[in-house]
Design a protein around this motif. Sequence first.
Motif, PDB file in Angstrom:
ATOM      1  N   VAL A 144       1.070  -1.190  -0.040  1.00  0.00           N
ATOM      2  CA  VAL A 144       0.053   0.055  -0.092  1.00  0.00           C
ATOM      3  C   VAL A 144       1.082   1.236   0.013  1.00  0.00           C
ATOM      4  N   TYR A 145       0.932   1.918  -1.025  1.00  0.00           N
ATOM      5  CA  TYR A 145       1.858   3.178  -1.135  1.00  0.00           C
ATOM      6  C   TYR A 145       0.956   4.438  -1.163  1.00  0.00           C
ATOM      7  N   ASP A 146      -0.367   4.421  -1.290  1.00  0.00           N
ATOM      8  CA  ASP A 146      -1.293   5.290  -1.355  1.00  0.00           C
ATOM      9  C   ASP A 146      -2.516   5.072  -0.616  1.00  0.00           C
ATOM     10  N   LEU A 147      -2.564   5.719   0.450  1.00  0.00           N
ATOM     11  CA  LEU A 147      -3.921   5.392   1.328  1.00  0.00           C
ATOM     12  C   LEU A 147      -5.265   5.776   0.759  1.00  0.00           C
ATOM     13  N   ARG A 148      -5.220   6.728  -0.117  1.00  0.00           N
ATOM     14  CA  ARG A 148      -6.201   7.236  -0.971  1.00  0.00           C
ATOM     15  C   ARG A 148      -6.680   5.986  -1.901  1.00  0.00           C
ATOM     16  N   VAL A 149      -5.795   5.409  -2.487  1.00  0.00           N
ATOM     17  CA  VAL A 149      -6.365   4.369  -3.433  1.00  0.00           C
ATOM     18  C   VAL A 149      -6.725   3.245  -2.654  1.00  0.00           C
ATOM     19  N   GLN A 150      -6.474   3.040  -1.291  1.00  0.00           N
ATOM     20  CA  GLN A 150      -7.108   2.009  -0.625  1.00  0.00           C
ATOM     21  C   GLN A 150      -8.253   2.366  -0.207  1.00  0.00           C
ATOM     22  N   LEU A 151      -8.839   3.527   0.012  1.00  0.00           N
ATOM     23  CA  LEU A 151      -9.866   3.953   0.551  1.00  0.00           C
ATOM     24  C   LEU A 151     -10.850   3.971  -0.881  1.00  0.00           C
ATOM     25  N   ASP A 152     -10.438   4.412  -2.003  1.00  0.00           N
ATOM     26  CA  ASP A 152     -11.243   4.276  -3.027  1.00  0.00           C
ATOM     27  C   ASP A 152     -11.327   2.998  -3.820  1.00  0.00           C
ATOM     28  N   SER A 153     -10.222   2.180  -3.935  1.00  0.00           N
ATOM     29  CA  SER A 153     -10.656   1.052  -4.942  1.00  0.00           C
ATOM     30  C   SER A 153     -10.182  -0.222  -4.259  1.00  0.00           C
ATOM     31  N   SER A 154      -9.887  -0.372  -3.079  1.00  0.00           N
ATOM     32  CA  SER A 154      -9.569  -1.671  -2.680  1.00  0.00           C
ATOM     33  C   SER A 154     -10.810  -2.537  -2.450  1.00  0.00           C
ATOM     34  N   ASP A 155     -10.777  -3.986  -2.675  1.00  0.00           N
ATOM     35  CA  ASP A 155     -11.922  -4.742  -2.553  1.00  0.00           C
ATOM     36  C   ASP A 155     -12.377  -4.787  -1.116  1.00  0.00           C
ATOM     37  N   THR A 156     -11.801  -4.389  -0.191  1.00  0.00           N
ATOM     38  CA  THR A 156     -12.345  -4.152   1.292  1.00  0.00           C
ATOM     39  C   THR A 156     -13.637  -3.499   1.115  1.00  0.00           C
ATOM     40  N   GLN A 157     -13.874  -2.466   0.224  1.00  0.00           N
ATOM     41  CA  GLN A 157     -14.934  -1.865   0.320  1.00  0.00           C
ATOM     42  C   GLN A 157     -16.316  -2.455  -0.202  1.00  0.00           C
ATOM     43  N   ARG A 158     -15.953  -3.636  -1.017  1.00  0.00           N
ATOM     44  CA  ARG A 158     -17.095  -4.398  -1.434  1.00  0.00           C
ATOM     45  C   ARG A 158     -17.708  -5.432  -0.443  1.00  0.00           C
ATOM     46  N   ILE A 159     -17.079  -5.543   0.798  1.00  0.00           N
ATOM     47  CA  ILE A 159     -17.607  -6.529   1.690  1.00  0.00           C
ATOM     48  C   ILE A 159     -18.702  -5.536   2.666  1.00  0.00           C
ATOM     49  N   TYR A 160     -19.225  -6.180   3.421  1.00  0.00           N
ATOM     50  CA  TYR A 160     -20.213  -5.803   4.147  1.00  0.00           C
ATOM     51  C   TYR A 160     -19.591  -4.626   5.163  1.00  0.00           C
ATOM     52  N   ALA A 161     -19.773  -3.395   5.367  1.00  0.00           N
ATOM     53  CA  ALA A 161     -19.272  -2.237   6.047  1.00  0.00           C
ATOM     54  C   ALA A 161     -17.877  -1.963   5.685  1.00  0.00           C
ATOM     55  N   GLY A 162     -17.417  -2.742   4.669  1.00  0.00           N
ATOM     56  CA  GLY A 162     -15.873  -2.288   4.215  1.00  0.00           C
ATOM     57  C   GLY A 162     -15.684  -0.644   4.196  1.00  0.00           C
ATOM     58  N   VAL A 163     -16.298  -0.090   3.570  1.00  0.00           N
ATOM     59  CA  VAL A 163     -15.996   1.362   3.234  1.00  0.00           C
ATOM     60  C   VAL A 163     -15.993   2.086   4.642  1.00  0.00           C
ATOM     61  N   ASP A 164     -16.953   1.770   5.699  1.00  0.00           N
ATOM     62  CA  ASP A 164     -17.230   2.282   7.006  1.00  0.00           C
ATOM     63  C   ASP A 164     -15.849   1.742   7.800  1.00  0.00           C
ATOM     64  N   TYR A 165     -15.479   0.691   7.556  1.00  0.00           N
ATOM     65  CA  TYR A 165     -14.099   0.191   8.073  1.00  0.00           C
ATOM     66  C   TYR A 165     -12.944   0.855   7.769  1.00  0.00           C
ATOM     67  N   LEU A 166     -12.754   1.130   6.511  1.00  0.00           N
ATOM     68  CA  LEU A 166     -11.829   1.779   5.784  1.00  0.00           C
ATOM     69  C   LEU A 166     -11.541   3.304   6.454  1.00  0.00           C
ATOM     70  N   LYS A 167     -12.766   3.821   6.514  1.00  0.00           N
ATOM     71  CA  LYS A 167     -12.861   5.272   6.914  1.00  0.00           C
ATOM     72  C   LYS A 167     -12.522   5.275   8.500  1.00  0.00           C
ATOM     73  N   ARG A 168     -13.011   4.308   9.162  1.00  0.00           N
ATOM     74  CA  ARG A 168     -12.724   4.303  10.293  1.00  0.00           C
ATOM     75  C   ARG A 168     -11.397   4.383  10.934  1.00  0.00           C
ATOM     76  N   VAL A 169     -10.559   3.260  10.025  1.00  0.00           N
ATOM     77  CA  VAL A 169      -9.129   2.783  10.278  1.00  0.00           C
ATOM     78  C   VAL A 169      -8.284   3.962   9.745  1.00  0.00           C
TER      79      VAL A 169
END
Length: 168
Positions: free
Chosen positions: A48-73
């Motif tokens: 992970v070299y750009d946390l913005r890419v993680q927030l915008d594009s990681s498959d984590t956001q496709r799982i239940y509550a993933g975007v909320d998790y990323l924003k919280r973390v």
Amino acid sequence: ATLWAVKQGYADPKRMCVYGGSYGGYAALEGAVREPDLYECAIGYAGVYDLRVQLDSSDTQRIYAGVDYLKRVLGSDRADLLRRSPLGGVSRIKAHLLLAHGGEDPRVPFLNFREFTKALDANHIPYESLVEPHEGHGFFLPAHRLEFYDKMLDFLDRNIGARSHSAQ
């Protein structure tokens, strides 16, 4: 911890290299950013070299509550995300770099690699890389793993000294 290991005599300060994959890739490259004179080299693997890419594009956001998790973390302040990313401090890097990434990585999108290497190029910071276009979050085909580990050993030999030949 690195400075402690050096102070205790466990590590040679002239032969320091940091390595990690995924979040560990973030940590390794962020170490090279924050401590530019500490490490001779750094290796990022699916990092992970750009946390913005993680927030915008990681498959984590496709799982239940993933975007909320990323924003919280991670938070959602984009300027702060960049500041806390290796990409945001790329100009401070002095270490020799090796970056490896899978072109189809859904967890740590390949865009991390592309944006980071673009910034390295813009800052005239050399690096070595290995991209496996059809791999995901890590190299799973044995031939790709072997190629990466051979490349890593060669990189370490050239940057912090030759490995013990008795182990070969």
